[in-house]
Design an enzyme around this catalytic site. Structure first.
Site, PDB file in Angstrom:
ATOM      1  N   VAL A   1       3.379  -5.769   3.116  1.00  0.00           N
ATOM      2  CA  VAL A   1       3.212  -6.897   4.028  1.00  0.00           C
ATOM      3  C   VAL A   1       3.822  -8.130   3.371  1.00  0.00           C
ATOM      4  O   VAL A   1       3.575  -8.404   2.189  1.00  0.00           O
ATOM      5  CB  VAL A   1       1.715  -7.155   4.349  1.00  0.00           C
ATOM      6  CG1 VAL A   1       1.575  -8.337   5.297  1.00  0.00           C
ATOM      7  CG2 VAL A   1       1.083  -5.914   4.957  1.00  0.00           C
TER       8      VAL A   1
ATOM      9  N   ASP B   1     -11.650   2.723  11.856  1.00  0.00           N
ATOM     10  CA  ASP B   1     -11.628   2.410  10.422  1.00  0.00           C
ATOM     11  C   ASP B   1     -12.206   1.022  10.160  1.00  0.00           C
ATOM     12  O   ASP B   1     -11.626   0.214   9.433  1.00  0.00           O
ATOM     13  CB  ASP B   1     -10.201   2.512   9.875  1.00  0.00           C
ATOM     14  CG  ASP B   1     -10.168   2.647   8.345  1.00  0.00           C
ATOM     15  OD1 ASP B   1     -11.198   3.070   7.766  1.00  0.00           O
ATOM     16  OD2 ASP B   1      -9.129   2.348   7.741  1.00  0.00           O
TER      17      ASP B   1
ATOM     18  N   GLY C   1       0.834  -1.187   0.000  1.00  0.00           N
ATOM     19  CA  GLY C   1       0.000   0.000   0.000  1.00  0.00           C
ATOM     20  C   GLY C   1       0.871   1.239   0.000  1.00  0.00           C
ATOM     21  O   GLY C   1       2.087   1.167  -0.190  1.00  0.00           O
ATOM     22  N   GLY C   2       0.224   2.384   0.230  1.00  0.00           N
ATOM     23  CA  GLY C   2       0.949   3.640   0.185  1.00  0.00           C
ATOM     24  C   GLY C   2       1.978   3.804   1.291  1.00  0.00           C
ATOM     25  O   GLY C   2       2.997   4.479   1.109  1.00  0.00           O
TER      26      GLY C   2
END
Length: 233
Positions: free
Chosen positions: A17, A127, A12-13
């Site tokens: 992982v 979130d 991701g940004g």
């Protein structure tokens, strides 16, 4: 020298992982590594450390377990956590469509077990969304796992931990617009009820296949949360 990295699972940004093996114990883990360029951003580093701090307090079976948090001599920050075998609600909804009501109820119950412990510790996830909920196949049936306390806020509780300086500027929000409570959208003080609001949105979505508030623009989405009564499922 503590983890043998096998291959990348996702990126991701903020980081990537990897599937890795803890060399001393032979345990397979998910290794979440912060991109080196992000390590220069104090807010992002703060979020990463907050995730480790929040997750270290949580032991509920429905919460992804974090085993280790450290920084290599070269400055690479990482989290070692439980490796999940299942699929996210996002993937399952995309592949198979809405869930039957019993499956919805069992899924929401598993999420509630995770959040109950977090809220008793004074931790608000902030979130909750389909990408952050996994269903793992087990002999006794599907098992719910809640992950990514990356923007969690430690607000109170018996932990004795201070919430520390705010990681966002005044009035700034962090989260995912489709699932954010009105108070989160307005940048107000949050508690566990904001997570329950997001669980309600998520429950509506996996039951009906659509969001209760849909808009073509962020402004329309925000208006939906603040002013609209959704159609009954």
């Amino acid at each position: 020298n503590r983890y043998l990295v096998e291959h990348k699972i996702g990126e991701g940004g903020f980081g990537a992982v990897y599937r890795a093996k803890q060399t001393q114990m032979g345990r397979v883990v998910a290794l979440k590594v912060l991109h080196p360029k992000m390590a220069k951003d104090a807010q992002i580093v703060g979020r990463f450390k907050r995730e480790a701090q929040a997750s270290s307090l949580l032991r509920a079976p429905n919460t992804v377990q974090v085993y280790d948090f450290d920084q290599t001599p070269e400055g690479v920050m990482y989290l070692a956590m439980e490796l999940l075998q299942g699929k996210s609600l996002h993937s399952l909804l995309y592949e198979g469509g809405p869930f039957d009501p019993i499956r919805v109820a069992k899924t929401l119950a598993g999420i509630a077990v995770s959040l109950q412990e977090a809220h008793l510790q004074g931790i608000v996830h902030r979130d909750i969304k389909p990408e952050n909920i996994y269903l793992e196949p087990r002999p006794e049936g599907e098992f719910v796992k809640v992950l990514d306390f990356g923007i969690a806020k430690i607000v109170s509780g018996e932990s004795g931990l201070q919430s520390g300086p705010a990681l966002t500027a005044a009035g700034q929000t962090l989260g995912t617009l489709e699932y954010m409570s009105p108070e989160q959208l307005m940048g107000a003080q949050l508690d566990g009820r904001s997570d329950l609001y997001a669980v309600g949105i998520l429950g509506y979505e996996i039951l009906t296949g659509k969001l209760p508030f849909e808009g073509r623009t962020p402004a329309e989405m925000i208006t939906g949360h603040l002013k609209t009564i959704p159609a009954p499922p």
